[in-house]
Each structure stands twice: as structure tokens, then as C-alpha cells.
Design a protein around this motif. Structure first.
Motif, PDB file in Angstrom:
ATOM      1  N   LEU A  35       0.819  -1.210   0.000  1.00 10.89           N
ATOM      2  CA  LEU A  35       0.000   0.000   0.000  1.00 10.89           C
ATOM      3  C   LEU A  35       0.852   1.260   0.000  1.00 10.89           C
ATOM      4  O   LEU A  35       0.493   2.261  -0.634  1.00 10.89           O
ATOM      5  N   LYS A  36       2.000   1.213   0.671  1.00 14.32           N
ATOM      6  CA  LYS A  36       2.921   2.358   0.659  1.00 14.32           C
ATOM      7  C   LYS A  36       3.425   2.611  -0.763  1.00 14.32           C
ATOM      8  O   LYS A  36       3.422   3.738  -1.254  1.00 14.32           O
ATOM      9  N   HIS A  37       3.858   1.534  -1.424  1.00 16.08           N
ATOM     10  CA  HIS A  37       4.363   1.679  -2.796  1.00 16.08           C
ATOM     11  C   HIS A  37       3.248   2.081  -3.762  1.00 16.08           C
ATOM     12  O   HIS A  37       3.483   2.867  -4.690  1.00 16.08           O
ATOM     13  N   LYS A  38       2.051   1.571  -3.556  1.00 13.22           N
ATOM     14  CA  LYS A  38       0.928   1.932  -4.416  1.00 13.22           C
ATOM     15  C   LYS A  38       0.600   3.408  -4.288  1.00 13.22           C
ATOM     16  O   LYS A  38       0.328   4.085  -5.280  1.00 13.22           O
ATOM     17  N   ALA A  39       0.641   3.938  -3.068  1.00  6.48           N
ATOM     18  CA  ALA A  39       0.375   5.369  -2.858  1.00  6.48           C
ATOM     19  C   ALA A  39       1.423   6.214  -3.587  1.00  6.48           C
ATOM     20  O   ALA A  39       1.089   7.218  -4.232  1.00  6.48           O
ATOM     21  N   GLU A  40       2.680   5.798  -3.515  1.00  7.49           N
ATOM     22  CA  GLU A  40       3.741   6.520  -4.223  1.00  7.49           C
ATOM     23  C   GLU A  40       3.535   6.434  -5.734  1.00  7.49           C
ATOM     24  O   GLU A  40       3.675   7.426  -6.457  1.00  7.49           O
ATOM     25  N   PHE A  41       3.181   5.241  -6.213  1.00  8.44           N
ATOM     26  CA  PHE A  41       2.920   5.022  -7.632  1.00  8.44           C
ATOM     27  C   PHE A  41       1.779   5.922  -8.103  1.00  8.44           C
ATOM     28  O   PHE A  41       1.879   6.595  -9.139  1.00  8.44           O
ATOM     29  N   ASP A  42       0.684   5.941  -7.344  1.00  6.30           N
ATOM     30  CA  ASP A  42      -0.478   6.759  -7.703  1.00  6.30           C
ATOM     31  C   ASP A  42      -0.131   8.241  -7.721  1.00  6.30           C
ATOM     32  O   ASP A  42      -0.595   8.985  -8.601  1.00  6.30           O
ATOM     33  N   ALA A  43       0.699   8.689  -6.782  1.00  7.59           N
ATOM     34  CA  ALA A  43       1.115  10.096  -6.751  1.00  7.59           C
ATOM     35  C   ALA A  43       1.948  10.436  -7.986  1.00  7.59           C
ATOM     36  O   ALA A  43       1.774  11.503  -8.597  1.00  7.59           O
ATOM     37  N   LEU A  44       2.835   9.517  -8.365  1.00  8.86           N
ATOM     38  CA  LEU A  44       3.641   9.750  -9.564  1.00  8.86           C
ATOM     39  C   LEU A  44       2.769   9.795 -10.814  1.00  8.86           C
ATOM     40  O   LEU A  44       2.975  10.647 -11.696  1.00  8.86           O
ATOM     41  N   LEU A  45       1.783   8.895 -10.900  1.00  9.01           N
ATOM     42  CA  LEU A  45       0.873   8.926 -12.045  1.00  9.01           C
ATOM     43  C   LEU A  45       0.116  10.244 -12.121  1.00  9.01           C
ATOM     44  O   LEU A  45      -0.061  10.812 -13.205  1.00  9.01           O
ATOM     45  N   ALA A  46      -0.336  10.739 -10.970  1.00  5.75           N
ATOM     46  CA  ALA A  46      -1.066  12.013 -10.945  1.00  5.75           C
ATOM     47  C   ALA A  46      -0.170  13.147 -11.438  1.00  5.75           C
ATOM     48  O   ALA A  46      -0.611  14.009 -12.210  1.00  5.75           O
ATOM     49  N   GLU A  47       1.098  13.140 -10.997  1.00  9.16           N
ATOM     50  CA  GLU A  47       2.041  14.169 -11.464  1.00  9.16           C
ATOM     51  C   GLU A  47       2.250  14.073 -12.970  1.00  9.16           C
ATOM     52  O   GLU A  47       2.284  15.093 -13.666  1.00  9.16           O
ATOM     53  N   LEU A  48       2.393  12.854 -13.460  1.00 10.24           N
ATOM     54  CA  LEU A  48       2.606  12.671 -14.896  1.00 10.24           C
ATOM     55  C   LEU A  48       1.385  13.079 -15.711  1.00 10.24           C
ATOM     56  O   LEU A  48       1.522  13.659 -16.793  1.00 10.24           O
ATOM     57  N   ARG A  49       0.193  12.789 -15.186  1.00  9.53           N
ATOM     58  CA  ARG A  49      -1.028  13.224 -15.894  1.00  9.53           C
ATOM     59  C   ARG A  49      -1.068  14.747 -16.004  1.00  9.53           C
ATOM     60  O   ARG A  49      -1.399  15.295 -17.058  1.00  9.53           O
ATOM     61  N   GLN A  50      -0.731  15.413 -14.901  1.00 13.28           N
ATOM     62  CA  GLN A  50      -0.732  16.880 -14.908  1.00 13.28           C
ATOM     63  C   GLN A  50       0.326  17.406 -15.876  1.00 13.28           C
ATOM     64  O   GLN A  50       0.059  18.311 -16.666  1.00 13.28           O
ATOM     65  N   ALA A  51       1.513  16.824 -15.841  1.00  9.29           N
ATOM     66  CA  ALA A  51       2.578  17.256 -16.744  1.00  9.29           C
ATOM     67  C   ALA A  51       2.179  17.003 -18.201  1.00  9.29           C
ATOM     68  O   ALA A  51       2.450  17.836 -19.076  1.00  9.29           O
ATOM     69  N   SER A  52       1.516  15.882 -18.463  1.00 14.53           N
ATOM     70  CA  SER A  52       1.067  15.578 -19.819  1.00 14.53           C
ATOM     71  C   SER A  52       0.039  16.607 -20.291  1.00 14.53           C
ATOM     72  O   SER A  52       0.085  17.056 -21.443  1.00 14.53           O
ATOM     73  N   ALA A  53      -0.878  16.971 -19.384  1.00 11.16           N
ATOM     74  CA  ALA A  53      -1.888  17.976 -19.740  1.00 11.16           C
ATOM     75  C   ALA A  53      -1.234  19.303 -20.099  1.00 11.16           C
ATOM     76  O   ALA A  53      -1.791  20.088 -20.875  1.00 11.16           O
ATOM     77  N   GLU A  54      -0.045  19.530 -19.570  1.00  9.75           N
ATOM     78  CA  GLU A  54       0.691  20.773 -19.849  1.00  9.75           C
ATOM     79  C   GLU A  54       1.815  20.539 -20.851  1.00  9.75           C
ATOM     80  O   GLU A  54       2.800  21.290 -20.895  1.00  9.75           O
ATOM     81  N   ASN A  55       1.675  19.493 -21.679  1.00 12.85           N
ATOM     82  CA  ASN A  55       2.658  19.154 -22.723  1.00 12.85           C
ATOM     83  C   ASN A  55       4.072  18.982 -22.182  1.00 12.85           C
ATOM     84  O   ASN A  55       5.053  19.259 -22.874  1.00 12.85           O
ATOM     85  N   PHE A  56       4.186  18.519 -20.945  1.00 11.30           N
ATOM     86  CA  PHE A  56       5.484  18.287 -20.306  1.00 11.30           C
ATOM     87  C   PHE A  56       6.372  19.520 -20.360  1.00 11.30           C
ATOM     88  O   PHE A  56       7.595  19.434 -20.442  1.00 11.30           O
ATOM     89  N   GLY A  57       5.742  20.673 -20.304  1.00  9.92           N
ATOM     90  CA  GLY A  57       6.487  21.931 -20.275  1.00  9.92           C
ATOM     91  C   GLY A  57       7.004  22.382 -21.633  1.00  9.92           C
ATOM     92  O   GLY A  57       7.679  23.402 -21.731  1.00  9.92           O
ATOM     93  N   ALA A  58       6.693  21.648 -22.683  1.00 13.28           N
ATOM     94  CA  ALA A  58       7.164  22.011 -24.017  1.00 13.28           C
ATOM     95  C   ALA A  58       6.185  22.986 -24.652  1.00 13.28           C
ATOM     96  O   ALA A  58       4.971  22.803 -24.557  1.00 13.28           O
TER      97      ALA A  58
END
Length: 93
Positions: A35-58
């Protein structure tokens, strides 16, 4: 002889109880780690989704091959993770 048989039965019961207790504690620790690793995984996915929505800063107006190559590399890494989980490609059974 009867007394000896009871002693063996009690020791076996005690050993089984100890094993069951150790197995239960092990399962609880495993679940906590999962569950600890899953929470970290889910947080990373959320960050990546947000970065993707912003074209990864490009900036789409000025994107060059470096950004395209970085995104291709990141996509390949995610594809490898998905292939492992879904047992596709080189990970198929």
C-alpha cells in the motif's frame, strides 16, 4: 505412551499456531509495504497526468527533436512497465 502422544500433539499445535501467527504478521507487513508503494505510484501517475496535460512543459510552437526524443524514451519506459504487468511482449507467458 499416552502422555507422550499428548505432548507431541500439543507441540505440533503450538508450532502450527506459531507458524500461523508468523504468516499473518508477514502478510500484514507485506500489505503495508504494498500500500505504501501503491500510494507513491499513484502520486507519480497524478504528477505525470498533470505534466502531460501541460505538454510536459514544451511549447508546441517551439518544440524540437530533444523534447520528442525525451517523450519517446519516457513512453518506452511506461510501455515496458505496462507490458510487465499485463504480460505482453517479452513478458508473455
Amino acid at each position: 505412551m499416552v502422555r507422550h502422544a499428548r505432548s507431541i500433539a500439543q507441540q505440533t499445535e503450538s508450532t502450527m499456531t506459531d507458524r500461523d501467527a508468523r504468516a499473518a504478521r508477514n502478510q500484514e507487513r507485506s500489505l503495508a509495504a504494498f500500500l505504501k508503494h501503491k500510494a507513491e505510484f499513484d502520486a507519480l501517475l497524478a504528477e505525470l497526468r498533470q505534466a502531460s496535460a501541460e505538454n510536459f512543459g514544451a511549447d508546441p510552437e517551439t518544440v524540437l527533436w530533444g523534447e520528442a526524443a525525451w517523450l519517446a524514451d519516457a513512453t518506452a519506459k511506461l510501455k515496458d512497465i505496462a507490458d510487465q504487468h499485463f504480460r505482453r511482449g517479452e513478458y508473455s507467458a
